[in-house]
Design a protein around this motif. Structure first.
Motif, short mmCIF file in Angstrom:
data_model
loop_
_atom_site.label_atom_id
_atom_site.label_comp_id
_atom_site.label_asym_id
_atom_site.label_seq_id
_atom_site.Cartn_x
_atom_site.Cartn_y
_atom_site.Cartn_z
N ASP A 125 0.82 -1.22 0.00
CA ASP A 125 0.00 0.00 0.00
C ASP A 125 0.85 1.27 0.00
N LEU A 126 1.91 1.28 0.80
CA LEU A 126 2.68 2.51 1.00
C LEU A 126 4.04 2.50 0.31
N ASN A 127 4.46 1.35 -0.20
CA ASN A 127 5.73 1.23 -0.93
C ASN A 127 6.93 1.73 -0.13
N LEU A 128 6.96 1.41 1.16
CA LEU A 128 8.12 1.78 1.98
C LEU A 128 9.29 0.85 1.66
N ASP A 129 10.48 1.25 2.05
CA ASP A 129 11.72 0.56 1.70
C ASP A 129 11.90 -0.75 2.48
N LYS A 130 11.81 -1.87 1.78
CA LYS A 130 11.96 -3.20 2.40
C LYS A 130 13.35 -3.40 2.99
N LYS A 131 14.33 -2.68 2.49
CA LYS A 131 15.69 -2.83 3.00
C LYS A 131 15.84 -2.19 4.38
N ASN A 169 -19.88 -1.80 10.58
CA ASN A 169 -19.98 -1.35 9.17
C ASN A 169 -19.68 0.13 8.96
N GLY A 170 -18.81 0.69 9.79
CA GLY A 170 -18.41 2.08 9.63
C GLY A 170 -17.26 2.23 8.65
N ASP A 171 -17.00 3.44 8.26
CA ASP A 171 -15.95 3.78 7.29
C ASP A 171 -14.63 3.99 8.02
N ILE A 172 -13.63 3.18 7.72
CA ILE A 172 -12.33 3.29 8.40
C ILE A 172 -11.21 3.72 7.45
N ARG A 173 -11.56 4.28 6.31
CA ARG A 173 -10.53 4.67 5.32
C ARG A 173 -9.57 5.72 5.87
N LYS A 174 -9.97 6.53 6.82
CA LYS A 174 -9.09 7.55 7.39
C LYS A 174 -8.15 6.98 8.46
N PHE A 175 -8.32 5.70 8.79
CA PHE A 175 -7.60 5.13 9.92
C PHE A 175 -6.54 4.10 9.56
N THR A 176 -6.65 3.47 8.39
CA THR A 176 -5.70 2.43 8.02
C THR A 176 -5.68 2.25 6.49
N THR A 177 -4.80 1.40 6.02
CA THR A 177 -4.57 1.24 4.58
C THR A 177 -5.61 0.34 3.92
N LYS A 178 -5.63 0.39 2.59
CA LYS A 178 -6.60 -0.38 1.80
C LYS A 178 -6.53 -1.88 2.07
N SER A 179 -5.33 -2.43 2.08
CA SER A 179 -5.21 -3.87 2.27
C SER A 179 -5.62 -4.27 3.69
N THR A 180 -5.36 -3.40 4.66
CA THR A 180 -5.76 -3.68 6.04
C THR A 180 -7.28 -3.66 6.16
N ILE A 181 -7.91 -2.70 5.49
CA ILE A 181 -9.37 -2.62 5.48
C ILE A 181 -9.96 -3.90 4.89
N LYS A 182 -9.36 -4.38 3.80
CA LYS A 182 -9.84 -5.63 3.17
C LYS A 182 -9.71 -6.80 4.15
N SER A 183 -8.59 -6.89 4.84
CA SER A 183 -8.38 -7.97 5.81
C SER A 183 -9.43 -7.92 6.93
N LEU A 184 -9.71 -6.70 7.39
CA LEU A 184 -10.71 -6.53 8.45
C LEU A 184 -12.11 -6.93 7.95
N LYS A 185 -12.46 -6.46 6.76
CA LYS A 185 -13.78 -6.77 6.22
C LYS A 185 -13.93 -8.27 5.96
N ASP A 186 -12.86 -8.91 5.49
CA ASP A 186 -12.88 -10.36 5.27
C ASP A 186 -13.08 -11.10 6.59
N LYS A 187 -12.45 -10.62 7.64
CA LYS A 187 -12.53 -11.26 8.94
C LYS A 187 -13.94 -11.16 9.51
N TYR A 188 -14.60 -10.02 9.30
CA TYR A 188 -15.93 -9.83 9.85
C TYR A 188 -17.06 -10.25 8.90
N ALA A 189 -16.69 -10.72 7.71
CA ALA A 189 -17.72 -11.13 6.72
C ALA A 189 -18.41 -12.41 7.14
#
Length: 164
Positions: A62-68, A144-164
């Motif tokens: 999501d953020l493309n930070l430096d893996k090194k 079912n609230g909007d958390i886009r201001k709190f965490t990244t896209k992939s984290t939101i997907k993981s959370l939604k998958d967990k609560y689905a």
């Protein structure tokens, strides 16, 4: 000599507050070890492997930070032992509000008693992220609230998958 800092936490899940601390630490240290705690006395939403995957996706996809410059590991030991493993004498901790300070101050003191070479550095996230906590993010997504201001896209997907 490379300066390595250990940033321990549960990251259940990682938030923009955590990410602020990591980004600020990258300006101060050569390498950051994000230690995903796996102590058994906590009731995690995500298991250790899931949390490591979520942190890796958030930071590197999501953020493309430096893996090194960032390593994400699981640990179930004392944080001071994790420091020893990565040859670090720095523990990073994030502060959000005054209410965090007493606990963090005690924790820093205990770590210092366990290893008097350890220094704890406190970093604050940006103002707009200081109110964010993993607990609130989980509660909001569960309702079912909007958390886009709190965490990244992939984290939101993981959370939604967990609560689905």
């Amino acid at each position: 000599m490379n300066k390595v800092a250990i940033y321990p936490g549960t990251f259940d899940p990682i938030t923009y507050g955590h990410i602020d601390v990591i980004k600020k630490a990258l300006k101060l240290f050569d390498k950051i070890v994000v230690g995903v705690s796996d102590v058994s006395n906590k009731n995690y939403l995500f298991n250790s492997e899931e949390r490591i995957n979520i942190v890796n996706k958030a930071l590197f996809k999501d953020l493309n930070l430096d893996k090194k410059k960032i390593t994400v590991v699981s640990f179930s030991s004392l944080t001071t032992d994790l420091c020893k493993k990565f040859k670090s004498n720095i523990i990073l901790r994030g502060l959000r509000a005054v209410s965090d300070f007493e606990y963090e101050f005690q924790l820093a003191g205990m770590n210092r008693k366990l290893n008097n070479n350890i220094e704890t550095i406190f970093l604050m996230s940006d103002v707009e992220n200081q109110i964010i906590s993993s607990r609130f993010v989980k509660e909001i997504v569960k309702l079912n609230g909007d958390i886009r201001k709190f965490t990244t896209k992939s984290t939101i997907k993981s959370l939604k998958d967990k609560y689905a």
